[in-house]
Design an enzyme around this catalytic site. Structure first.
Site, PDB file in Angstrom:
ATOM      1  N   LYS A  57       0.814  -1.215   0.000  1.00  0.00           N
ATOM      2  CA  LYS A  57       0.000   0.000   0.000  1.00  0.00           C
ATOM      3  C   LYS A  57       0.848   1.265   0.000  1.00  0.00           C
ATOM      4  O   LYS A  57       0.362   2.341  -0.332  1.00  0.00           O
ATOM      5  CB  LYS A  57      -0.961  -0.021   1.180  1.00  0.00           C
ATOM      6  CG  LYS A  57      -2.053  -1.072   1.007  1.00  0.00           C
ATOM      7  CD  LYS A  57      -3.210  -0.861   1.963  1.00  0.00           C
ATOM      8  CE  LYS A  57      -4.373  -1.778   1.651  1.00  0.00           C
ATOM      9  NZ  LYS A  57      -4.062  -3.202   1.940  1.00  0.00           N
TER      10      LYS A  57
HETATM   11  C1  LIG Z   1      -4.670  -4.267   1.328  1.00  0.00           C
HETATM   12  C2  LIG Z   1      -3.946  -5.558   1.359  1.00  0.00           C
HETATM   13  C3  LIG Z   1      -4.288  -6.627   0.509  1.00  0.00           C
HETATM   14  C4  LIG Z   1      -5.454  -6.562  -0.449  1.00  0.00           C
HETATM   15  O1  LIG Z   1      -5.240  -5.677  -1.508  1.00  0.00           O
HETATM   16  P1  LIG Z   1      -6.479  -5.166  -2.383  1.00  0.00           P
HETATM   17  O2  LIG Z   1      -5.911  -4.125  -3.273  1.00  0.00           O
HETATM   18  O3  LIG Z   1      -7.472  -4.596  -1.405  1.00  0.00           O
HETATM   19  O4  LIG Z   1      -7.029  -6.319  -3.104  1.00  0.00           O
HETATM   20  C5  LIG Z   1      -3.528  -7.777   0.552  1.00  0.00           C
HETATM   21  N1  LIG Z   1      -2.500  -7.896   1.415  1.00  0.00           N
HETATM   22  C6  LIG Z   1      -2.136  -6.893   2.247  1.00  0.00           C
HETATM   23  C7  LIG Z   1      -0.998  -7.104   3.184  1.00  0.00           C
HETATM   24  C8  LIG Z   1      -2.836  -5.691   2.251  1.00  0.00           C
HETATM   25  O5  LIG Z   1      -2.491  -4.699   3.090  1.00  0.00           O
END
Ligand SMILES: *Cc1c(COP(=O)(O)O)cnc(C)c1O
Length: 435
Positions: free
Chosen positions: A105
Site C-alpha cells: 500500500k
Molecule cells: C490491502 C492488502 C491486501 C489486499 O489488496 P487489495 O488491493 O485490497 O485487493 C492484501 N494484502 C495486504 C498485506 C494488504 O495490506
C-alpha cells in the site's frame, strides 16, 4: 486524457478532478476514457524505477494540470525497491513490502500523497483534509505518506482496541499534520463517519475533505508501475510473458495488474487468491455478484465482503465469458493459510505473511496440470513482521523486526480517543487543525 465514471461514459473529468473527488458523483468509479498502449521496444532498460514509472504514466497525465509534476511525483514516491526472489525453480516472489510501512500500500499511498500535495499547491495553497477509516495497513501507509505534507491535513480513524499493537504504533505516532483517532466503535462505525463527513457542509466547504481509499485513481495508477516494471524486465531475460498470482481483498492491487496488461505489458495469466471472503471466486463460478458481510480471517487486510474495485474490473471485461477467460480466483481458508506459512518455511526457509500465503497456496494446489508446469510470480503484499501474532505461534520462532518498524514501536502513542460520532470527530479536528 479524461476520465469517466463506470456508470456514465458521457460525463468526463480531468485527472486532477478524479483524484480530488475519489468517487464519481453518480457513485461510480473513475476509469480512463481509453486504455493507453505502450510499445515495450521503445523503453530503455537502464531507466531507474522512478523514471520508468513516469514514462508509463505519461499518457494518464497528458493535458492535465498535474502533467508537469509527474516526474517529481514519481521521484518522491518510488524510492524503495521491489525485488523478485526465488522460491523454487518455477516460482518467484515479488516483494512489494519494502516501502516505509512494509506493505504494498506504500506504492499507492506515497504517490497519492505527493499528488494531492501538488494539487493543493496548484489550487492557490488551498488546504485539503483527508479522512480515512482503517482496520490496519491503509491507515499506516496513508499516515506515513502524508506526514509533513504541508498542504494536507490527515485524520485517521481506527476502531479502538481492535487493531494490533504494532499496527496502532504505525498509525498513531505522528504529530504535525496527522492525527489518529481511536474511535469507540467498530471499523464499520469509522467508515460511516467518513461517509457522513462527505455529505457535511463544514467538511466540504471549510475542511475540503478528500479520501485516500483504494478506489482513488491516485492509488490505482502507481500500482500498475510494479507490474509493468517487473514484466518488462522479466521479458528482456526470458522473452516470455509473466503469470501472476495476486492476494486480493478490495481488488485494487489486482485491477492494477489488469491495467498494466491492457496497456500491452507482457503479462500472461492473472490468478486471484482470496481468503474465506469468496465473493470474487463465487462470481467467477456463477456470474452473480453477491456482496456479503465480511468474515474475519488470519489474512485480515483481505477481509472484504464487497470488493470496492469490482465495478472497475468488471468494466474491463463486461462480457461474462470474457471475464472468466481473463480472471480466475480461488478462496483459501485459515487452515490452508497456516499450513502454507509452515510448509513454505520448512521447505524453503522463507517466511511469508498470511496474505502472501493465500497466493502460495494457489500456486501449489489450485492450478491445473498444464498451468502448474509453467513459471509463476507470486505477489507478496506485506512483510511478515507486521503479522507476528499469526506467524510466531505457527513457526515457533520470534520474527526479527525491520528497522523501519522498530523505530515507530518506540515512539509515544499520540492517539486521541473519540466517541463514534461525526460531531465528536469534528470537534477534535477543529481543535487540532482549525484553531
Ligand atoms: C490491502 C492488502 C491486501 C489486499 O489488496 P487489495 O488491493 O485490497 O485487493 C492484501 N494484502 C495486504 C498485506 C494488504 O495490506
Amino acid at each position: 486524457m479524461l476520465y469517466c465514471s463506470t456508470r456514465n461514459k458521457e460525463k468526463k473529468v480531468s485527472l486532477a478532478e478524479a483524484i480530488s473527488l475519489g468517487l464519481a458523483d453518480d457513485g461510480g468509479l473513475f476509469l480512463p476514457e481509453y486504455m493507453p498502449k505502450i510499445d515495450i521496444s521503445s523503453l530503455d532498460q537502464n531507466m531507474s524505477y522512478a523514471n520508468f514509472a513516469a514514462v508509463i504514466l505519461k499518457d494518464y497525465f497528458a493535458g492535465d494540470i498535474l502533467e508537469p509534476s509527474l516526474g517529481r511525483i514519481c521521484h518522491n514516491s518510488f524510492n524503495f525497491p521491489c525485488p523478485l526472489t526465488k522460491l523454487d525453480d518455477k516460482t518467484q516472489i515479488l516483494e512489494l513490502y519494502h516501502g516505509p510501512t512494509l506493505s504494498f500500500k506504500d506504492f499507492g499511498a506515497q504517490f497519492l500523497a505527493e499528488t494531492m500535495n501538488e494539487l493543493a499547491k496548484l489550487d492557490e495553497g488551498k488546504k485539503i483534509t483527508v479522512m480515512v477509516a482503517t482496520s490496519g495497513d491503509t491507515g499506516s501507509a496513508v499516515a506515513n505518506a502524508f506526514y509533513g505534507k504541508s498542504n494536507v491535513n490527515i485524520v485517521v480513524l481506527f476502531p479502538k482496541g481492535q487493531i494490533s499493537k504494532r499496527q496502532e504504533q504505525q498509525i498513531a505516532t505522528y504529530d504535525d499534520n496527522v492525527i489518529a483517532l481511536a474511535v469507540d466503535g467498530t471499523f464499520d462505525n469509522c467508515q460511516s463517519i467518513v461517509k457522513e463527513a462527505f455529505g457535511n457542509e463544514w467538511w466540504h466547504d471549510t475542511a475540503h475533505i478528500s479520501s485516500a481509499n483504494s478506489i482513488n485513481l491516485g492509488r490505482l495508477l502507481p500500482q500498475m508501475t510494479y507490474y509493468a516494471y517487473t514484466s518488462y524486465h522479466q521479458y528482456l531475460q526470458t522473452k516470455k510473458a509473466v503469470n501472476l498470482i495476486i492476494p486480493t481483498g478490495n481488488l485494487g492491487n489486482a485491477t492494477a495488474a489488469y491495467f498494466a496488461k491492457s496497456m500491452g505489458f507482457p503479462i500472461g495469466q492473472i490468478v486471484l487468491a482470496t481468503n474465506a471472503n469468496r465473493v470474487i471466486p463465487d462470481f467467477v463460478k456463477s456470474g452473480v455478484f453477491t456482496p456479503k458481510a465480511s468474515i474475519i480471517t488470519v489474512a485480515n487486510a483481505m477481509d472484504v465482503g464487497n470488493p470496492s474495485n469490482f465495478e472497475r474490473l468488471h468494466e474491463l471485461y463486461p462480457d461474462f465469458a470474457d471475464f472468466v477467460a481473463n480472471v480466475s480466483a480461488h478462496s483459501i481458508n485459515d487452515e490452508q493459510i497456516k499450513e502454507t506459512i509452515k510448509s513454505t518455511y520448512e521447505k524453503h526457509k522463507v517466511i511469508i505473511c498470511p496474505h502472501t500465503a493465500t497466493a502460495v497456496y494457489v500456486r501449489e494446489h489450485c492450478l491445473n496440470i498444464e498451468d502448474k508446469s509453467k513459471s509463476w510470480i507470486v505477489i507478496s503484499t506485506a512483510h511478515p513482521s507486521k503479522f507476528e501474532t499469526v506467524i510466531e505461534p505457527i513457526l515457533g520462532i520470534e520474527l526479527s523486526i525491520p528497522n523501519k518498524l522498530n523505530e515507530v514501536l518506540h515512539r509515544p502513542n499520540l492517539a486521541i480517543d473519540s466517541s463514534a460520532s461525526l460531531d465528536a470527530v469534528t470537534k477534535i479536528v477543529k481543535h487540532n487543525f482549525f484553531k
